[in-house]
Design an enzyme around this catalytic site. Sequence first.
Site, PDB file in Angstrom:
ATOM      1  N   GLY A  12       0.818  -1.218   0.000  1.00  0.00           N
ATOM      2  CA  GLY A  12       0.000   0.000   0.000  1.00  0.00           C
ATOM      3  C   GLY A  12       0.844   1.257   0.000  1.00  0.00           C
ATOM      4  CG  HIS A 176       4.171   4.396  17.089  1.00  0.00           C
ATOM      5  ND1 HIS A 176       4.789   5.617  16.897  1.00  0.00           N
ATOM      6  CD2 HIS A 176       3.395   4.199  15.987  1.00  0.00           C
ATOM      7  CE1 HIS A 176       4.408   6.134  15.737  1.00  0.00           C
ATOM      8  NE2 HIS A 176       3.561   5.309  15.174  1.00  0.00           N
TER       9      HIS A 176
END
Length: 309
Positions: A12, A176
């Site tokens: 992607g 994260h």
Amino acid sequence: MAKAKISLVGGGNIGGVLTLIAAQKELGDLVLYDVVEGMPQGKALDISHATPLVDTDTRILGTNDYADTADSDLYIVTAGFPRKPGMSRDDLLAANLEIIKDVSKNIKKYSPNSMVIIVSNPLDVMVWSFKELTGFPRERVVGMAGILDSARFRYFVAERLGVSVQDVVALVLGGHGPTMVPLPRYCSVSGIPLTKLMDQATIDAIVKRVQEAGTEIVGLLKTGSAYFSPAQAAIEMAESIVRDQKRVLPCAAYLEGEYGVSGIYMGVPIQLGASGMEKIIELDLDSDEQAALKKSVEHVRKVIAEVKL
Ligand code: TXD
């Protein structure tokens, strides 16, 4: 020296940029895999057409067949849904966990001795799940996030001070997400401590912007999340592995007592070389930094507790 075989799982937005940069840097023979019929083949062909223009002879195969990734030295996994505005990275857990189960099964089947960089979100839990599902040793499974978050920190400091990004060093630890821990005390400009160059209020504002930088981009793009900078960050890890550079980089690593933490992945400085995560470097943290890291650890553990492998 034989060329590395690098397979990119997920073709992607990030996967496409990864393939382009890896080809330009001639990191190895590339295989781009995706489940969407024809898409990886089209992107591989498109990037191959560009190779004469950058004088590189990289072989790039686009495929929908995992067998084409067999015996890869390194995988970079970006398979997974990105955020849309209003979503947290943790909102991606259910859908992306199913994808990482599929990816784990196939990578273990076709390349049981490979090195793996996980990029998919929620990063700390996806890389943990991959390691649990495959049983790969922690040295061979790392996550990409800290390099991106630290690069954002470096950029905002350079932009504010009007200096070159080349001279700004910065570190972000922890998960994260919103609980990530940028470390101003470990940030410098050519060795000059940031605290000598910037007042606390400005530093605090930059720290906040770093923590929200991904969300800021999702809000602007509306159709997905950042992909140029994540791709560039993952390439930094891939290059350190395939060229055995032994870079010291903030990456999501599996902790076994380091920082007083065990059994989870989170962003810490590691030495990254041909055998993967070769060393975890423990920093001296002050009480505020330790408290912030503890909060981040608690958040990662909370999300891992929701995982049904
Ligand atoms: O710092 C970080 N780690 C993050 C990671 C920075 C930014 C984005 N981050 C995450 O990476 C993001 O939240 C997503 O979970 C992944 C990939 O982001 P990208 O922007 O590349 O998403 P795309 O463009 O939707 O691409 C995902 C591709 C898409 O082509 C799907 O068809 C494919 O994944 N996909 C699969 N590939 C292989 N195998 C399976 N099962 C599969 N399912 C979907």
